[in-house]
Design a protein around this motif. Structure first.
Motif, PDB file in Angstrom:
ATOM      1  N   ALA A  89       0.828  -1.206   0.000  1.00  7.42           N
ATOM      2  CA  ALA A  89       0.000   0.000   0.000  1.00  7.42           C
ATOM      3  C   ALA A  89       0.860   1.254   0.000  1.00  7.42           C
ATOM      4  N   ASP A 754     -11.388   7.412  -3.990  1.00  7.56           N
ATOM      5  CA  ASP A 754      -9.963   7.690  -4.110  1.00  7.56           C
ATOM      6  C   ASP A 754      -9.431   8.359  -2.844  1.00  7.56           C
ATOM      7  N   ILE A 757      -9.838   5.783   0.231  1.00  7.70           N
ATOM      8  CA  ILE A 757      -8.913   4.643   0.217  1.00  7.70           C
ATOM      9  C   ILE A 757      -7.483   5.114   0.430  1.00  7.70           C
ATOM     10  N   ARG A 758      -7.113   6.236  -0.143  1.00  2.05           N
ATOM     11  CA  ARG A 758      -5.773   6.781   0.125  1.00  2.05           C
ATOM     12  C   ARG A 758      -5.583   7.028   1.612  1.00  2.05           C
ATOM     13  N   TYR A 761      -5.349   3.652   3.517  1.00  2.00           N
ATOM     14  CA  TYR A 761      -4.032   3.036   3.343  1.00  2.00           C
ATOM     15  C   TYR A 761      -2.957   3.850   4.067  1.00  2.00           C
ATOM     16  N   THR A 766      -6.607  -1.161   6.990  1.00  2.00           N
ATOM     17  CA  THR A 766      -6.922  -2.106   5.924  1.00  2.00           C
ATOM     18  C   THR A 766      -8.365  -2.587   5.992  1.00  2.00           C
ATOM     19  N   VAL A 769     -10.382  -0.253   4.016  1.00  2.00           N
ATOM     20  CA  VAL A 769     -10.152  -0.432   2.576  1.00  2.00           C
ATOM     21  C   VAL A 769     -11.042  -1.555   2.047  1.00  2.00           C
ATOM     22  N   LEU A 773     -14.184  -1.131  -0.603  1.00  3.31           N
ATOM     23  CA  LEU A 773     -14.170  -1.790  -1.905  1.00  3.31           C
ATOM     24  C   LEU A 773     -15.268  -2.842  -2.021  1.00  3.31           C
ATOM     25  N   ARG A 816      -8.779   1.474 -11.465  1.00  7.17           N
ATOM     26  CA  ARG A 816      -8.629   1.903 -10.074  1.00  7.17           C
ATOM     27  C   ARG A 816      -8.896   0.769  -9.083  1.00  7.17           C
ATOM     28  N   VAL A 817      -9.982   0.049  -9.321  1.00  9.82           N
ATOM     29  CA  VAL A 817     -10.340  -1.022  -8.382  1.00  9.82           C
ATOM     30  C   VAL A 817      -9.233  -2.063  -8.305  1.00  9.82           C
ATOM     31  N   TRP A 820      -6.373  -0.595  -6.347  1.00  6.85           N
ATOM     32  CA  TRP A 820      -6.766  -0.463  -4.938  1.00  6.85           C
ATOM     33  C   TRP A 820      -6.750  -1.817  -4.240  1.00  6.85           C
ATOM     34  N   LEU A 849      -1.213   4.449  -7.045  1.00  7.80           N
ATOM     35  CA  LEU A 849      -2.640   4.768  -7.091  1.00  7.80           C
ATOM     36  C   LEU A 849      -2.877   5.860  -8.130  1.00  7.80           C
TER      37      LEU A 849
END
Length: 995
Positions: A89, A754, A757-758, A761, A766, A769, A773, A816-817, A820, A849
């Motif tokens: 990550a 975005d 999740i940034r 991480y 986690t 995250v 997702l 992206r997915v 990620w 990312l």
């Protein structure tokens, strides 16, 4: 849709843009993952990641070294997977996240295994040359290191496996010795005699981190210390001389080592007389005892006293001057010495008698109160030297007259006969008041699982409270506490935990009486007892260790090769003890983070606290607050005046589904090897990442099954996107501003995710995250967006702007997915990425990312679509009931009427093809509450749905039911939209159309 044929017999399925991919629905992870591992090795993925990350800010997760003495277990798998997720990550966030794995190789667990092999063969370890024995230990560690390395790789952990750090490597042993000699040079290392925890089974001192507390049944006694003199020599208060101070202890075997009794000036004491007691009692009528008032009832109950009376109060200042007789003085003249009373802060009236039997050779607090009163004791003519009453075998020595040879513990760690002998002696001396047994928590060696004892032995210590010039006059304890406050702790409560441990711990005992380890490389002058401090000698030791390993110390009996021409070996004793293995692991930062020659990829770290941009993290289980975090902190602070880490993250332990500790006897052990064999490593990785690792984790067959189902849904989302993108031409990309609202809503969700999740991480969250997702891929995508857009993607003409916009949105989503997901599902994300971008050198793990344009964010649009989806839920619920009742087969057979009383919800549907959103052939929206028997959902107020069947014919291509079917004479069995798609398809495929 795909199996429908018109009356003319044409198969329209070939004209549909159905998903097409080689990415299988069934993952087959146990077979597929090793193939991906082989590819990573063949393409040098680790090296390419390093090259791609060169020049970025460094994020170093310094590996806490596992012990090389067996297969990994589920807790080890948790630890290594979590580390890998975080490292990947951080790399995806744009750091140079270099992971160098390491191993602890010295110490008692390995030495114990070799000794077991010796015993099985009838060999005696002491008859084998130490270097040969050490060679066998090294071979044992090398074997298990190799086994564990392959097991860690199989988990998907990427790192510098070809160049790990190993505490038994020659450069490492040289560095460890150099660190130890730094403590010696700065005056922090000293040889002292203190009570330490001692394993009779393993014949060595143990650190707190090597001890676990288990239930144990101890003999307990109440013993009387007769008062023989008062404050003014022998002219003390008449009412106390002849009375006895009563103590309580769970270690009767320490009575021979008693040298004082401690009291508290904060406790209320009284003189009590036994009034009535049974004839067989040790406490007889007329006997007078001094005990704490708060505990008098408990004491006399234990002594089976039937009646007692309080004679007088006894002031603390009176106690301060009393002199007592040892309770064995009447039994053996060897105990006929004065026993003083000492004020001790550790004494309370919460349990026992309010007095503490003080044997300075058998307890930390006993030792401290004894030493603190040393000058006053000498002034009273009392011998201050602490006797060695118990030897390394757990036997009472000659310093325990009349009891010599009695065993506290046997060689196997079982209870010996010392307690029984001491109790018998007290009984004979007439000073036993009562006896019992107590089940309580007691320290055990975590290796042998046997009880330990506290015994006074000469050991090597690192001082925590000595001001040190190289630490700017601060003590090691002060530096460590300062650095704890400057470190980020995840979760935050870790700071309080380690602060309390450092604040209250004694000096660090670093010596062990064993063979397999780095020796304490110091020389002691025979005449003065001073440690030799000579940098020339130190340099020779380091050079020899770097070339030959620590065995060099044991091949030179006198150490002459190290003392060289500068010193006469006859003047010095060469220390033969080895270092506590925690000192080894605590020094690992010195030969990884600070050794550019051995680990160039970690060199030049400039931490944020020092004005740089780099970060060093330590990550281990929560037990390492007293283990590796602890020893690393003290070692680094003592040699570098700072902590070795910037961030410390801890995780919990792995339990079975009921929350119980795993054990083979219970049959509840889950082996990571079995999970990988049956389900794949990505299932374990998903379990780790999705769990709240700050607490204890649970795992079992049903939990694995649950995560396998979650994984299946995530995989199916990836598979559908891959299949759909088989028809995507980058030249057909649609700009966001030209997309329909639904696609712009998906772009908004990507922009929203975005940032979330940034941040997740970045903060190592986690669990968040995975939750984000999973919610997005199963809620926003699979059950909503994909479902809605299947018709346009499959059936619209190739040139359709809506179809092209949808493909563009799916492409942006897939990219992206997958990136990620990559830190968590390392294998699956790689498999999906290569299915989309089959480059020989490609890897999702080389990606960072992707930046998501801020312009994609549209909160107002998101609010509108949230309202649309609320109304859609009611429609979907109504159609589910119709399907269950078999009044419709598919939602396209329906044309419901939707009543909406809420103007805000009704307005949200303006300009939206709500039938398309609900996947019905038609729909009618009306204002109002709707009829009483309409379908409603409690959580969506003001919306009612009346189901109805769609009117018209069923389209042979898209299955929509509409009166418009047949309006194009060239394609009489399809809708106008499908006729347009067919006309375009036929024009592009004339040969197939002619057939």
């Amino acid at each position: 849709m795909t199996d429908s044929k018109p009356a003319a017999g044409r198969d329209y399925s070939e004209t549909l843009f159905l998903p097409r991919t080689d990415f299988p629905m069934r993952a087959g992870l146990p077979q597929r993952e090793p193939e991906i591992l082989s590819r990573w090795a063949a393409t040098d993925l680790y090296g390419r990641i390093r090259a791609a990350a060169a020049g970025r800010p460094k994020f170093v997760l310094h590996d806490g070294p596992p012990y090389a003495n067996g297969h990994i277990h589920i807790g080890t798998a948790l630890n290594k997977i979590l580390k890998d997720v975080i490292v990947r990550a951080q790399g995806a966030l744009g750091h140079d996240a270099n992971y160098v794995p390491g191993w602890d190789c010295h110490g008692l667990p390995i030495e114990w295994k070799i000794e077991e092999q010796y015993r099985a063969k009838g060999r005696n370890k002491d008859e084998v040359p130490v270097v040969e024995f050490r060679r066998e230990c090294r071979a044992f560690a090398e074997h298990w290191l190799s086994v564990q390395r392959e097991e860690f790789k199989r988990l998907g952990v990427t790192g510098d496996w070809d160049h790990p750090y190993v505490t038994m490597s020659y450069p490492a042993e040289a560095a460890i010795a150099r660190e130890l000699m730094t403590f010696a040079t700065t005056g922090q290392l000293y040889r002292g005699s203190k009570p330490v925890m001692w394993s009779v089974v393993e014949k060595t001192a143990l650190a707190e981190a090597e001890v676990e507390y288990e239930d144990h049944v101890s003999d307990t006694i109440w013993a009387a210390f007769p008062v023989v003199a008062g404050p003014d020599d022998l002219a003390g208060p008449d009412d106390l001389v002849g009375a006895s101070v009563v103590i309580w202890t769970t270690t009767p075997w320490t009575i021979p080592g008693n040298r004082a009794v401690a009291y508290s000036n904060k406790v209320s004491y009284g003189l009590y007389r036994v009034v009535a007691a049974a004839e067989e009692n040790w406490a007889q009528p007329g006997v007078r005892y001094v005990v704490a008032d708060q505990l008098a009832g408990d004491v006399f109950k234990a002594a089976r006293v039937e009646a007692f009376e309080r004679v007088a109060a006894v002031a603390p200042e009176t106690l301060a001057g009393l002199t007592l007789a040892h309770p064995l003085a009447a039994w053996n003249e060897g105990y006929r010495f004065a026993v003083p009373m000492l004020d001790g802060e550790h004494v309370t009236d919460e349990a026992g008698t309010g007095f503490v039997h003080t044997a300075p050779g058998h307890g930390r607090e006993d030792f401290e109160v004894w030493m603190a009163n040393g000058r006053a004791l000498r002034a009273r003519g009392i011998e201050v030297a602490i006797p060695y009453t118990v030897d390394a075998d757990g036997a009472l020595t000659e310093a325990a007259p009349g009891l010599t040879g009695r065993r506290v513990l046997t060689d196997k760690g079982d209870k010996g006969d010392a307690n029984k002998a001491v109790i018998a002696a007290l009984t004979e001396a007439g000073t036993l008041v009562a006896r019992s047994t107590l089940k309580h928590s007691y320290p055990h060696s975590w290796r042998s699982k046997k009880p330990v004892i506290f015994r006074n032995t000469p050991q090597w210590f690192i001082a925590l409270d000595k001001p040190v010039e190289t630490l700017h006059g601060e003590t090691l304890r002060e530096v460590a506490l300062r650095e704890i406050a400057a470190t980020q702790w995840v979760p935050p409560q870790g700071q309080n935990r380690i602060t309390g441990m450092i604040a209250n711990r004694p000096d660090w005992v670093v010596s062990r009486q064993r063979a397999w380890g780095v020796p304490i490389t110091v020389f002691v002058h025979k005449g003065t007892g001073e440690i030799l401090r000579d940098e020339r000698v130190n340099a020779r030791i380091v050079a020899a260790f770097a070339a030959e390993g620590a065995d060099a110390w044991f091949t030179d009996e006198t150490g002459g090769r190290f003392l060289g021409p500068d010193h006469d070996p006859a003047d010095y004793d060469k220390v033969t003890d080895v270092l506590d293995v925690w000192f080894d692991s605590g020094s690992t930062h010195a030969f990884t983070l600070d050794d550019p020659e051995q680990f160039p990829g970690l060199a030049g770290i400039r931490r944020k606290r020092d004005g740089g941009a780099d970060t060093v993290m330590y990550l281990e289980g929560s037990d390492q607050h007293r283990g590796w975090f602890h020893s690393s902190l003290l070692e680094s602070c003592g040699t570098r005046d700072r902590a070795p880490y910037d961030v410390v993250l801890t995780h919990g332990f792995v339990l079975d589904p009921k929350g119980e500790k795993m054990s083979k006897s219970k049959g509840n052990v889950v082996a990571p090897q079995d999970v990988i064999k049956g389900s794949g490593a990505d299932i374990l990785r998903l379990w780790v990442a999705a769990s709240d690792y700050t607490d204890d984790l649970r795992i079992g067959p049903e939990i694995i099954k649950t995560f396998s189902e979650t994984y299946r849904k995530l995989r199916n989302s990836l598979r559908w996107m891959l299949g759909t993108l088989a028809h995507f031409d980058p030249q057909d990309r649609v700009a966001p501003e030209a997309m329909p609202e639904l696609e712009r809503f998906i772009l908004h969700r990507l922009a929203e995710l975005d940032g979330e999740i940034r941040e997740a991480y970045r903060t190592h969250d986690t669990k968040r995250v995975v939750a984000l997702l999973n919610g997005f891929m199963t809620g926003d995508l699979s059950s909503f967006y994909f479902d809605v857009r299947k018709d346009a993607l499959y059936c619209d003409p190739a040139s359709s702007p809506a179809r092209r916009a949808a493909l563009t949105a799916v492409e942006e989503t897939f990219r992206r997915v997958t990136i990620w997901l990559a830190p968590v599902l390392a294998f699956t994300a790689e498999e999906a990425w290569l299915a989309r971008f089959p480059s020989a050198e490609g890897s999702v793990h080389l990606q960072t990312l992707p930046e998501t344009p801020a312009a994609w964010r549209d909160d107002a649009l998101a609010q509108r679509w949230a309202r649309i989806r609320r109304v859609r839920r009611v429609v979907t619920g109504a159609l589910e009931i119709e399907r269950a009742a078999k009044r419709i087969g598919a939602s396209l057979e329906a044309a419901p009427v939707v009543f909406i009383a809420d103007p805000e919800l009704r307005t949200a549907l303006d300009g939206v093809d709500f039938a398309e959103i609900c996947i019905t052939s038609d729909i009618r929206v009306e204002a109002g509450e709707g009829p009483a028997d309409a379908f409603r959902l409690d959580e969506v107020r003001g919306v009612a749905v009346v189901p109805a069947l769609a009117e018209g014919r069923k389209c042979a291509r898209s299955w929509k039911v509409t009166p418009a079917v047949g309006s194009d004479p060239d394609y009489p069995d399809v809708t106008p939209r499908d006729a347009l798609a067919l006309r375009e398809w036929d024009a592009r495929h004339p040969a197939q159309a002619a057939e």
